[in-house]
Design a protein around this motif. Structure first.
Motif, mmCIF file in Angstrom:
data_model
loop_
_atom_site.group_PDB
_atom_site.id
_atom_site.type_symbol
_atom_site.label_atom_id
_atom_site.label_comp_id
_atom_site.label_asym_id
_atom_site.label_seq_id
_atom_site.Cartn_x
_atom_site.Cartn_y
_atom_site.Cartn_z
ATOM 1 N N THR A 63 38.820 41.053 39.755
ATOM 2 C CA THR A 63 37.918 41.458 40.831
ATOM 3 C C THR A 63 38.478 42.735 41.446
ATOM 4 O O THR A 63 39.655 42.805 41.777
ATOM 5 C CB THR A 63 37.817 40.364 41.911
ATOM 6 O OG1 THR A 63 37.331 39.172 41.300
ATOM 7 C CG2 THR A 63 36.884 40.773 43.024
ATOM 8 N N ARG A 89 30.694 32.244 35.817
ATOM 9 C CA ARG A 89 32.030 32.653 35.362
ATOM 10 C C ARG A 89 32.614 31.612 34.400
ATOM 11 O O ARG A 89 33.803 31.412 34.336
ATOM 12 C CB ARG A 89 32.986 32.848 36.544
ATOM 13 C CG ARG A 89 32.516 33.774 37.653
ATOM 14 C CD ARG A 89 32.371 35.216 37.184
ATOM 15 N NE ARG A 89 32.247 36.155 38.287
ATOM 16 C CZ ARG A 89 31.119 36.489 38.878
ATOM 17 N NH1 ARG A 89 29.998 35.931 38.519
ATOM 18 N NH2 ARG A 89 31.102 37.379 39.848
ATOM 19 N N ASP A 104 40.164 37.108 34.261
ATOM 20 C CA ASP A 104 39.122 37.578 35.178
ATOM 21 C C ASP A 104 39.738 38.492 36.230
ATOM 22 O O ASP A 104 40.832 38.222 36.735
ATOM 23 C CB ASP A 104 38.431 36.401 35.858
ATOM 24 C CG ASP A 104 37.569 35.609 34.889
ATOM 25 O OD1 ASP A 104 37.418 36.040 33.729
ATOM 26 O OD2 ASP A 104 37.036 34.571 35.287
ATOM 27 N N HIS A 132 33.194 42.301 39.504
ATOM 28 C CA HIS A 132 33.844 41.201 38.794
ATOM 29 C C HIS A 132 33.700 41.461 37.302
ATOM 30 O O HIS A 132 32.599 41.727 36.828
ATOM 31 C CB HIS A 132 33.177 39.860 39.125
ATOM 32 C CG HIS A 132 33.188 39.534 40.569
ATOM 33 N ND1 HIS A 132 34.303 39.065 41.217
ATOM 34 C CD2 HIS A 132 32.213 39.606 41.506
ATOM 35 C CE1 HIS A 132 34.016 38.861 42.486
ATOM 36 N NE2 HIS A 132 32.749 39.186 42.695
ATOM 37 N N TYR A 133 34.814 41.381 36.576
ATOM 38 C CA TYR A 133 34.735 41.529 35.131
ATOM 39 C C TYR A 133 35.790 40.680 34.450
ATOM 40 O O TYR A 133 36.719 40.190 35.074
ATOM 41 C CB TYR A 133 34.849 42.993 34.701
ATOM 42 C CG TYR A 133 36.175 43.661 34.975
ATOM 43 C CD1 TYR A 133 37.187 43.658 34.019
ATOM 44 C CD2 TYR A 133 36.410 44.331 36.170
ATOM 45 C CE1 TYR A 133 38.399 44.293 34.257
ATOM 46 C CE2 TYR A 133 37.605 44.966 36.414
ATOM 47 C CZ TYR A 133 38.602 44.953 35.454
ATOM 48 O OH TYR A 133 39.796 45.575 35.693
ATOM 49 N N ARG A 134 35.601 40.495 33.164
ATOM 50 C CA ARG A 134 36.544 39.743 32.350
ATOM 51 C C ARG A 134 37.175 40.734 31.376
ATOM 52 O O ARG A 134 36.485 41.409 30.623
ATOM 53 C CB ARG A 134 35.819 38.624 31.604
ATOM 54 C CG ARG A 134 36.733 37.742 30.796
ATOM 55 C CD ARG A 134 36.051 36.423 30.461
ATOM 56 N NE ARG A 134 36.115 35.556 31.646
ATOM 57 C CZ ARG A 134 35.281 34.548 31.898
ATOM 58 N NH1 ARG A 134 34.324 34.264 31.047
ATOM 59 N NH2 ARG A 134 35.420 33.814 32.979
ATOM 60 N N SER A 190 34.052 29.677 31.229
ATOM 61 C CA SER A 190 34.986 30.185 30.231
ATOM 62 C C SER A 190 35.319 29.133 29.176
ATOM 63 O O SER A 190 36.472 28.896 28.873
ATOM 64 C CB SER A 190 36.261 30.707 30.893
ATOM 65 O OG SER A 190 36.893 29.698 31.639
#
Length: 87
Positions: free
Chosen positions: A31, A63, A29, A41-43, A65
């Motif tokens: 930011t 978020r 993850d 925010h991304y993965r 997982s």
């Protein structure tokens, strides 16, 4: 539980998992500060074959997982363009 249905924490801070087809990916993850003071925010996903993808979280996205969450996010993720590599 099948070995492919488990998350594998890696020493470099990434977490690996397998897709249903058996391909191995890792995720992390991220930011970043976006335009006009927004936060993005991304993965980030990277396959063992070197393919890179990015899943952008919507403002209210969880978020989570679990391996099932990761597989779904990978399906919905976008390829990373050259020069915008994974971190």
């Amino acid at each position: 539980m099948n070995k492919r249905d488990k998350l594998e924490p890696l020493a470099d801070g990434w977490v690996a998992f397998h897709t249903e087809s058996g391909d191995r990916w890792k995720h992390k993850d991220v930011t970043e500060n976006g335009a006009a003071g927004t936060t993005v925010h991304y993965r980030s996903f990277v396959s063992d074959k070197g393919e890179q993808k990015r899943y952008n979280f919507a403002p209210k996205d969880a978020r989570d997982s679990t391996v099932w969450d990761l597989r779904e996010q990978l399906r919905r993720s976008e390829p990373v363009t050259a020069g915008a590599g994974a971190r």
